[in-house]
Design a protein around this motif. Sequence first.
Motif, PDB file in Angstrom:
ATOM      1  N   LYS A   1      26.186 -27.852  -8.591  1.00 62.75           N
ATOM      2  CA  LYS A   1      27.082 -28.289  -9.659  1.00 62.75           C
ATOM      3  C   LYS A   1      27.569 -29.698  -9.398  1.00 62.75           C
ATOM      4  O   LYS A   1      27.812 -30.077  -8.253  1.00 62.75           O
ATOM      5  CB  LYS A   1      28.330 -27.401  -9.694  1.00 62.75           C
ATOM      6  CG  LYS A   1      28.128 -26.003 -10.221  1.00 62.75           C
ATOM      7  CD  LYS A   1      29.447 -25.235 -10.079  1.00 62.75           C
ATOM      8  CE  LYS A   1      29.328 -23.826 -10.614  1.00 62.75           C
ATOM      9  NZ  LYS A   1      30.523 -23.029 -10.282  1.00 62.75           N
TER      10      LYS A   1
ATOM     11  N   HIS B   1      27.021 -26.865 -13.680  1.00 65.24           N
ATOM     12  CA  HIS B   1      25.679 -26.614 -13.144  1.00 65.24           C
ATOM     13  C   HIS B   1      24.690 -27.679 -13.609  1.00 65.24           C
ATOM     14  O   HIS B   1      24.704 -28.049 -14.783  1.00 65.24           O
ATOM     15  CB  HIS B   1      25.148 -25.273 -13.655  1.00 65.24           C
ATOM     16  CG  HIS B   1      25.750 -24.082 -12.981  1.00 65.24           C
ATOM     17  ND1 HIS B   1      25.413 -23.722 -11.706  1.00 65.24           N
ATOM     18  CD2 HIS B   1      26.656 -23.167 -13.405  1.00 65.24           C
ATOM     19  CE1 HIS B   1      26.085 -22.627 -11.366  1.00 65.24           C
ATOM     20  NE2 HIS B   1      26.860 -22.265 -12.375  1.00 65.24           N
TER      21      HIS B   1
ATOM     22  N   CYS C   1      28.335 -16.633 -11.419  1.00 64.84           N
ATOM     23  CA  CYS C   1      27.589 -16.368 -12.659  1.00 64.84           C
ATOM     24  C   CYS C   1      26.139 -16.004 -12.376  1.00 64.84           C
ATOM     25  O   CYS C   1      25.462 -15.461 -13.240  1.00 64.84           O
ATOM     26  CB  CYS C   1      27.639 -17.579 -13.584  1.00 64.84           C
ATOM     27  SG  CYS C   1      26.573 -18.943 -13.051  1.00 64.84           S
TER      28      CYS C   1
ATOM     29  N   ARG D   1      23.826 -18.311 -11.659  1.00 67.30           N
ATOM     30  CA  ARG D   1      22.998 -19.528 -11.729  1.00 67.30           C
ATOM     31  C   ARG D   1      22.925 -20.102 -10.312  1.00 67.30           C
ATOM     32  O   ARG D   1      23.921 -20.106  -9.584  1.00 67.30           O
ATOM     33  CB  ARG D   1      23.599 -20.542 -12.700  1.00 67.30           C
ATOM     34  CG  ARG D   1      23.372 -20.173 -14.145  1.00 67.30           C
ATOM     35  CD  ARG D   1      24.007 -21.132 -15.132  1.00 67.30           C
ATOM     36  NE  ARG D   1      23.840 -20.591 -16.483  1.00 67.30           N
ATOM     37  CZ  ARG D   1      24.592 -19.610 -16.980  1.00 67.30           C
ATOM     38  NH1 ARG D   1      25.585 -19.106 -16.275  1.00 67.30           N
ATOM     39  NH2 ARG D   1      24.337 -19.130 -18.192  1.00 67.30           N
TER      40      ARG D   1
ATOM     41  N   CYS E   1      27.751 -19.728  -7.084  1.00 65.98           N
ATOM     42  CA  CYS E   1      28.567 -19.429  -8.266  1.00 65.98           C
ATOM     43  C   CYS E   1      28.411 -17.964  -8.652  1.00 65.98           C
ATOM     44  O   CYS E   1      27.308 -17.414  -8.635  1.00 65.98           O
ATOM     45  CB  CYS E   1      28.157 -20.315  -9.426  1.00 65.98           C
ATOM     46  SG  CYS E   1      29.232 -20.107 -10.862  1.00 65.98           S
TER      47      CYS E   1
ATOM     48  N   CYS F   1      29.628 -22.999 -16.713  1.00 69.24           N
ATOM     49  CA  CYS F   1      29.347 -21.610 -17.041  1.00 69.24           C
ATOM     50  C   CYS F   1      30.696 -20.923 -17.254  1.00 69.24           C
ATOM     51  O   CYS F   1      31.744 -21.567 -17.224  1.00 69.24           O
ATOM     52  CB  CYS F   1      28.584 -20.941 -15.903  1.00 69.24           C
ATOM     53  SG  CYS F   1      29.562 -20.832 -14.385  1.00 69.24           S
TER      54      CYS F   1
HETATM   55 ZN   LIG Z   1      28.081 -20.586 -12.669  1.00 70.02          ZN
END
Ligand SMILES: [Zn+2]
Length: 425
Positions: A321, A260, A315, A317, A313, A253
Motif C-alpha cells: 500500500k 493498495h 481484506c 489483497r 491487510c 479497500c
Molecule cells: Zn486491504
Amino acid sequence: MPDKDRQSGFLKPELETMSREARDAYLDGKVAEIVAYAYENAPAFKGIMQELGALPGDVKGVADLAGFPITEKGALVEKQRRELPFGGWCGEPIADLGRIYVSPGPIYEPCEAVYEDTRWSQAFYAGGFRRGDIAQVTFNFNMVPFAFMLDEGLRQMGCISVPTGVGNTETQVQALRDLKTQGYLGTPSFLAVIADKAEEMGLDLQKDLNLQVAFVAAEMLPESLRASLQERLGMLIRQSYGTADVGCLSYECHHMGGMHFAADCLVEVVDPETGRPVAEGEPGEVAATVFNKTYPLIRFGTGDLSAFTWEKCACGRTSPKLTRIMGRVDQVTKIKGMFVHPGGVQQVAQKFPQVMAYQLVVTRQAHRDVMTLVCELAEGENQELKLRMEAAMKEVLRVSGQVDFAEPGTLPQGCKIIDDRRTWD
Ligand SMILES: [Zn+2]
C-alpha cells in the motif's frame, strides 16, 4: 450502513490476491512485454533506450528498469511541443485511437478505442461498488480524461454511469433522489456541498437519498470530513490515487490504512534525484509503468511524494500500500542528506496544538545545513516545549534541528512551509 456484501470480495481475485513471488513474476513478464512493444512502436521510448545503449532483450523484468530515467510530465509536454501531437509516446496509429484528450500542460493524450484497463473498476469494487449500481460521476468531462476513465470503468463492471459532471448542485441532488443513485464519484468537498444543498432543499439525507458508496479523489480527504460525511449520508467513502496520464495506481479497500497498489501496472516509489527505488517506508516519488499499448508510459514520474508498506491487510489483497500522499516532489528539500517534505513539517506542528503558525527555514552555516522551525504560539513559550518540539522534529523528519519562537504576526500569512534560504556559491 451499506450491506455486508459491499465490504468484502475482489473484482479480479486472481490478480489481487496473488503471492508476492507470483506478483513479482507476473510484473516481470508484463514489464518485458511492454518494453519490447514500446521500443518498436513508441519512438520516444526507443530514443531513451538508444541513449542507454539498451535493447529490449536487456529488460527481463522490473529490476532491469531501475537504471531507466524517470520521465516527468514537464518533459512530456516539452517533447510534444517539438513533435506533435504525442511527442513519440503514442503506441498506435492515430487512426486507431478512440479519443484524444486535451489536458493542462497543454498536453494531448491518446486514448484507446476499446477500454480494457480494469484498474479503476478494481478501485470501485474495493470501495463497495457492485454490478447494477447507478453512479453519478461529478468530475469534469470537459476535454480531460479523468471522468471518462471513471465512466468506462463503471460500465465495464456493470454499473450504470450518470455523467453529471461538475456543478449544478440542485440538479445533482434531484438526480440522486429521482434515480435512487447508490454511488457518488467526485471530490469529498463537493459531496459535502451536495449534502448541504439536499438538506437546504428539505430532504432527509438517508431517507430521501439512497447513497451507499462514494469514490473520492483529486483532493486530500481529512479523516474528520470522511467521518462526518459517512455518518450524515449513511454511506461508505473510499479514496483512490492516480493521475490522468497513467490512470489508477492505488486505492483504499474496506479496511483502509493506506491504498493498495492497483493490479496490472507497476507502481514504484523512487528517489527523486537518482530514480532508484527506495526501501519500504522511505519517502520518494511515485513512478508508474503502465501496460497500455496505446499510451505506454514507462517510469512516468507523477511528481507526488509517498511511501509504501508491505503490511498485511485484513481484506485479503496482497499488494503493498501507499501509506499516504505527502505532497509534491518539487516541494521536497534535501537537508543534511535527508529528504524533508512539507507534510512531515506539518505532522510535527500538528502534535502541538499551541502552534498557530510555523515555517521551516533552512540555512547554511559553515558549510553545514541548519534547520530551524519558526513557530508562533497561542500561549506562553517555554524551554520544555522547545525541547519536546525539537525531539518531535528529530523523530518525524529524522534530521535534527532547532525550534525558534516568534512573535505572533511575524510569519507572513500563507507562507510556504519550507523556506530554503541556502545559497551555494
Ligand atoms: Zn486491504
